[in-house]
Design an enzyme around this catalytic site. Sequence first.
Site, PDB file in Angstrom:
ATOM      1  CG  LEU A 141       3.014   3.362  -4.777  1.00 17.42           C
ATOM      2  CD1 LEU A 141       3.171   1.991  -4.146  1.00 17.42           C
ATOM      3  CD2 LEU A 141       2.551   3.201  -6.213  1.00 17.42           C
ATOM      4  CB  ALA A 181       5.821  -0.555  19.864  1.00 20.16           C
ATOM      5  CB  CYS A 197      10.144   1.555   0.448  1.00 22.37           C
ATOM      6  SG  CYS A 197       9.451   1.342  -1.189  1.00 22.37           S
TER       7      CYS A 197
HETATM    8  C1  UDX Z   1       6.485   3.005   2.487  1.00 19.69           C
HETATM    9  C2  UDX Z   1       5.985   4.447   2.591  1.00 19.69           C
HETATM   10  O1  UDX Z   1       4.915   4.508   3.557  1.00 19.69           O
HETATM   11  C3  UDX Z   1       5.510   4.939   1.244  1.00 19.69           C
HETATM   12  O2  UDX Z   1       5.105   6.304   1.322  1.00 19.69           O
HETATM   13  C4  UDX Z   1       6.646   4.785   0.239  1.00 19.69           C
HETATM   14  O3  UDX Z   1       6.227   5.169  -1.055  1.00 19.69           O
HETATM   15  C5  UDX Z   1       7.142   3.344   0.208  1.00 19.69           C
HETATM   16  O4  UDX Z   1       7.514   2.928   1.513  1.00 19.69           O
HETATM   17  P1  UDX Z   1       5.308   0.606   2.333  1.00 19.69           P
HETATM   18  O5  UDX Z   1       6.674   0.017   2.181  1.00 19.69           O
HETATM   19  O6  UDX Z   1       4.202   0.132   1.448  1.00 19.69           O
HETATM   20  O7  UDX Z   1       5.370   2.186   2.120  1.00 19.69           O
HETATM   21  O8  UDX Z   1       4.876   0.338   3.848  1.00 19.69           O
HETATM   22  P2  UDX Z   1       4.388   1.164   5.107  1.00 19.69           P
HETATM   23  O9  UDX Z   1       2.930   1.119   5.205  1.00 19.69           O
HETATM   24  O10 UDX Z   1       5.049   2.477   5.176  1.00 19.69           O
HETATM   25  O11 UDX Z   1       4.971   0.212   6.266  1.00 19.69           O
HETATM   26  C6  UDX Z   1       6.376  -0.052   6.327  1.00 19.69           C
HETATM   27  C7  UDX Z   1       6.688  -0.995   7.438  1.00 19.69           C
HETATM   28  O12 UDX Z   1       6.551  -0.336   8.696  1.00 19.69           O
HETATM   29  C8  UDX Z   1       5.834  -2.248   7.526  1.00 19.69           C
HETATM   30  O13 UDX Z   1       6.671  -3.357   7.776  1.00 19.69           O
HETATM   31  C9  UDX Z   1       4.934  -1.980   8.712  1.00 19.69           C
HETATM   32  O14 UDX Z   1       4.531  -3.164   9.358  1.00 19.69           O
HETATM   33  C10 UDX Z   1       5.847  -1.156   9.601  1.00 19.69           C
HETATM   34  N1  UDX Z   1       5.141  -0.283  10.552  1.00 19.69           N
HETATM   35  C11 UDX Z   1       4.312   0.713  10.113  1.00 19.69           C
HETATM   36  C12 UDX Z   1       5.336  -0.460  11.925  1.00 19.69           C
HETATM   37  O15 UDX Z   1       6.086  -1.337  12.354  1.00 19.69           O
HETATM   38  N2  UDX Z   1       4.691   0.383  12.791  1.00 19.69           N
HETATM   39  C13 UDX Z   1       3.868   1.367  12.382  1.00 19.69           C
HETATM   40  O16 UDX Z   1       3.319   2.084  13.235  1.00 19.69           O
HETATM   41  C14 UDX Z   1       3.671   1.543  10.989  1.00 19.69           C
END
Ligand code: UDX
Length: 435
Positions: A148, A254, A262
């Site tokens: 999730l 970016a 996580c």
């Molecule tokens: C993540 C995984 O997506 C999920 O499958 C797992 O169960 C838990 O970890 P989450 O921590 O809720 O979920 O966040 P996610 O939406 O994956 O984003 C993680 C981070 O990456 C955020 O800080 C977001 O801002 C950053 N991000 C995401 C970017 O910097 N660039 C992107 O293109 C996408």
Amino acid sequence: MKLSVIGCGYLGAVHAASMAELGHEVVGIDVDADKIALLSAGKAPFFEPGLPEVLTSALASGRLRFSTELADAAGSEVHFVAVGTPQTRGSYAADLTYVDAAVDGLVPFLAEGDLVVGKSTVPVGTAERLAAKLAGTGASLAWNPEFLREGFAVKDTISPDRLVYGVPDGAAGERAKAQLDGVYAKALAEDTPLVVADYATAELVKVSANAFLATKISFINAMAEIAEVSGADVTKLADALGHDVRIGRRFLNAGVGFGGGCLPKDIRAFTARAEELGRGESVAFLKEVDAINLRRRDRVVDLVVDALGGQVHGRRVAVLGIAFKPNSDDVRDSPALDVAVRLHGLGASVASHDPEAMPNARRLHPQLGFAASADDALRGAEVAVLVTEWNEYRELTPEHAKELMAGTTIVDGRNVLDRDAWRAAGFHHVGLGRG
Ligand code: UDX
């Protein structure tokens, strides 16, 4: 089915409420009495869209209850372990204290045929070790990682994009699969892909998925670093790369990089576990992924310092965003909070704002300046820096910002503002990796 969920943090609270909503009879258990009191009253202890509604409806149905007593797990057929596995202090490894305590604590209440299901993210090899603890109880163990995303947690739990079961060999495995099929009957009826595997594969699916996502983000952020010295525009580069269906556009944004509970800790724990297994070199690149990610925070701070001509002390800076991503109040390892804290540390007069995360940030960093609204943060600011892409900030217009701000520099740490419009309005718009 009768289910217990041990651990009512992000994962467990959403899982318990969603499983009850799907028709199961669920008891959610946590040692934190305050959290249990909130959940029992239908209040979510953290911001998650849709969770209060599901909690209220599941509690009203009589199928959901919460308790601080592990003994209340007795009588359930399937017991989900959804406790945290944080980074160990002073090391990259995952701290398994809570997982071990949950399984040890459950043992006296297990009955013949029960299934204990690990959902927590753990280092590969943990399930096999935990299964041994169940010897003599007549219960067996499965590993069922959870994918999730915060902000979409209820939807991702009720309608997951895939299900993964790690089960033992033989009859115990078949029985475990049948029990999990019962739990996820609705998702399976909707043709949700299912992968049935051994424990190690199921454990690895979760950490490798997060490692892949982190790598994808750091890849585009590395390209942003190159763009910054070559005059290229990383957002157009990402669009062009994303048209290749083998690459895809998602997770190629970016900016100030990834954070949360996580991705950062999971790649570090994976590195530590691979080293324990004598295969550190296989995932040594994850150290680089982590380093690229952390460098982006430095870069945003440097851009603000540069915009202030190197004189930061006492200068007012609006920091828009504190949560690690929008639609969340989670500030764990948040790049946005880190940027605010560092600017404060350099002597800037920081005015931080976030629609949901300010109470959590204030508890951790009471020294920061918090503004009651985005307008208040911007009022009198010489530089504004957008670090969490809440819709409210995406919709900010340069005309409005100009009325409030003392200066005309905006650092777009998530590359979400219309650069041309801001420049046309007389702003010095600085993106990340945009030449
Ligand atoms: C993540 C995984 O997506 C999920 O499958 C797992 O169960 C838990 O970890 P989450 O921590 O809720 O979920 O966040 P996610 O939406 O994956 O984003 C993680 C981070 O990456 C955020 O800080 C977001 O801002 C950053 N991000 C995401 C970017 O910097 N660039 C992107 O293109 C996408």
